[in-house]
Design a protein around this motif. Structure first.
Motif, PDB file in Angstrom:
ATOM      1  N   ASP A 256      -4.794  -6.026   2.133  1.00  0.00           N
ATOM      2  CA  ASP A 256      -4.197  -4.677   1.939  1.00  0.00           C
ATOM      3  C   ASP A 256      -2.941  -4.440   3.045  1.00  0.00           C
ATOM      4  OD1 ASP A 256      -4.610  -1.946   1.253  1.00  0.00           O
ATOM      5  OD2 ASP A 256      -5.070  -1.527   3.529  1.00  0.00           O
TER       6      ASP A 256
ATOM      7  N   ARG B  31      -2.086  -3.007   5.854  1.00  0.00           N
ATOM      8  CA  ARG B  31      -1.956  -1.669   6.314  1.00  0.00           C
ATOM      9  C   ARG B  31      -2.083  -1.343   7.880  1.00  0.00           C
ATOM     10  NH1 ARG B  31      -2.932  -0.203   0.934  1.00  0.00           N
ATOM     11  NH2 ARG B  31      -1.261   1.424   0.152  1.00  0.00           N
TER      12      ARG B  31
ATOM     13  N   ALA C 223       1.993  -4.815  -1.712  1.00  0.00           N
ATOM     14  CA  ALA C 223       1.158  -5.166  -0.449  1.00  0.00           C
ATOM     15  C   ALA C 223       1.821  -6.348   0.188  1.00  0.00           C
ATOM     16  CB  ALA C 223      -0.179  -5.475  -0.899  1.00  0.00           C
TER      17      ALA C 223
END
Length: 453
Positions: free
Chosen positions: A109, A111, A159
């Motif tokens: 992901d 993040r 991503a």
């Protein structure tokens, strides 16, 4: 060693997409301004906590009465425990759980939450300024990475690109606070990404250079350590070969100590109790050993100047990594770069005193710097970054380039034979309480120019 899989752009070409490079530029500038602001906060906390003005942090701590060292560390432990109890409990339910740089770069992901990371960074800086035995670069590194993550999301990057920007932001944050543009870029590539391919080199270099320039506006341009330019000698070159295996093995022990300190850390009401007890104990040790307080910049400058008795150096070589590991084990968070460098230079100076007595030939600080190169390179698993970082941190010139490079390469080789992890991958997934265990991301065909398939 496993590394995050960050693919090159198609055909190995450098991305030319405007939105990707806009994020790169803004991340670099944001990293520099954030690093400068956090550095000013650090200075404010240090001067307030120990009541000094013009002197260095170590001199300020030495001049402070014994009870003040104990009281400040007690308060630092209490603030750290209550602060992280809130951030990892009530605040995390509102702002989300934290994810460190390494975990985010490894995570599919990729993040980082900006507000949550910024609060964590401010708390890190406050406790380091109050004397915690942790690195001050951890906060600007994470905040800069979170800025890059947020900008990537706003720009709609993939991503893969977002994870690259996170790594570049982290290296830029390191570069900004230590004024090491090329070292910061190499840290991004060698430590965080494990690749020196051109599509990664250019954004890493751009972000670090911009961050350093932006930080100059806030904190100025000066070397972190003062060190004279020295000519190489046979004594220091042979010392590099002899000391490197010792530094490599010692670094393996330090990496494993860091991994242990990140496991099963206290949570809930036990967290403030643990941090308060551990920090107070470090404050008690700081009564006879004021050099233990802070990230380790004072001890590094001490040995580069050739100061300190052999007994003091031996004691600090043992106590400094233990104080850092105990701080992490108690539940605190912080950087590891300067504590690692401090331990390595202390070890180098400890070995260098008897060596120089047997074979004089160079200043005492040269042996400390060479020992620090072997230890730091082995702990980071990054010989290229280490060599460039040390040259930029000290402005020592190229006179010691050969022994520093020898020590860094040999130390890393020795360490890799025993332990493939670095301080940044040891205990990966355990560093942030509540963060999910990261997995090596699957390979992807997503290009770095932002053109989604």
């Amino acid at each position: 060693m496993l590394q995050p899989n960050v693919p090159d752009s198609p055909g190995g070409q450098v991305s030319l997409a405007p939105r990707f490079w806009a994020v790169v530029l803004l991340t670099g500038i944001g990293a520099g301004l954030a690093g400068g602001a956090l550095t000013l906060l650090l200075y404010l906390v240090q001067h307030t906590a120990f009541g000094y003005t013009e002197a260095t942090f170590l001199i300020g701590v030495e001049r402070a009465p014994w009870w003040r060292r104990l009281l400040v560390l007690f308060l630092a432990g209490l603030i750290a425990g209550l602060g992280w109890w809130l951030l990892r409990g009530p605040v995390s339910r509102r702002l989300g759980r934290a994810s460190g740089v390494s975990a985010s770069v490894w995570s599919p992901d990729g993040r980082m939450r900006l507000r949550r990371t910024a609060l964590d960074g401010v708390l890190q800086i406050v406790i380091v300024g109050m004397g915690a035995s942790l690195g001050r670069e951890g906060a600007p590194r994470e905040v800069a990475a979170a800025i890059g993550s947020r900008l990537s999301e706003l720009a709609g990057l993939t991503a893969e690109q977002r994870r690259l920007i996170i790594a570049c932001g982290a290296g830029a944050g390191l570069a900004a606070v230590y004024d090491v543009p090329f070292g910061g870029a190499l840290f991004t590539l060698e430590v965080l990404l494990g690749s020196l391919s051109l599509p990664l080199v250019i954004p890493a270099a751009v972000t670090s250079l911009l961050a350093v320039c932006a930080a100059w506006v806030v904190i100025g341009d000066r070397p972190v350590y003062t060190f004279p330019a020295l000519a190489p000698s046979a004594s220091v070159i042979v010392f590099a070969v002899v000391a490197a295996p010792v530094g490599g093995v010692a670094a393996v022990g330090f990496v494993r100590l860091v991994a242990w300190s990140r496991r099963s850390r206290p949570t809930g009401w036990r967290l403030p109790l643990a941090t308060t007890a551990v920090f107070t104990a470090i404050g008690a040790l700081a009564i006879p050993f004021p050099e233990l307080l802070g990230n380790g910049k004072g001890p590094v400058q001490l040995v580069l100047d050739g100061s300190g008795s052999l007994g003091l150096l031996v004691a600090l070589t043992v106590l400094k990594p233990l104080a850092t590991a105990a701080s992490l084990r108690s539940g605190a968070s912080g950087g590891l770069f300067t504590p690692t460098l401090a331990t390595g230079t202390l070890l180098g100076a400890t070995l260098g005193i008897p060596w120089a007595a047997l074979w004089p030939g160079s200043a005492a600080g040269a042996y400390a710097l060479v020992g620090g190169a072997a230890f730091l390179a082995a702990a980071l698993q990054a010989p290229l970054s280490t060599v460039v970082l040390l040259l930029e941190l000290t402005h020592a010139g190229t006179g010691l380039l050969v022994p520093i490079a020898l020590a860094a390469v040999l130390g890393t080789l020795i360490a890799r034979l025993i332990e493939p992890r670095s301080t940044y991958t040891a205990g990966l997934g355990e560093a942030a309480v509540g963060a999910p265990d990261p997995l090596p991301p699957p390979s992807s065909s997503e290009p770095l120019d932002g053109d989604r398939k």
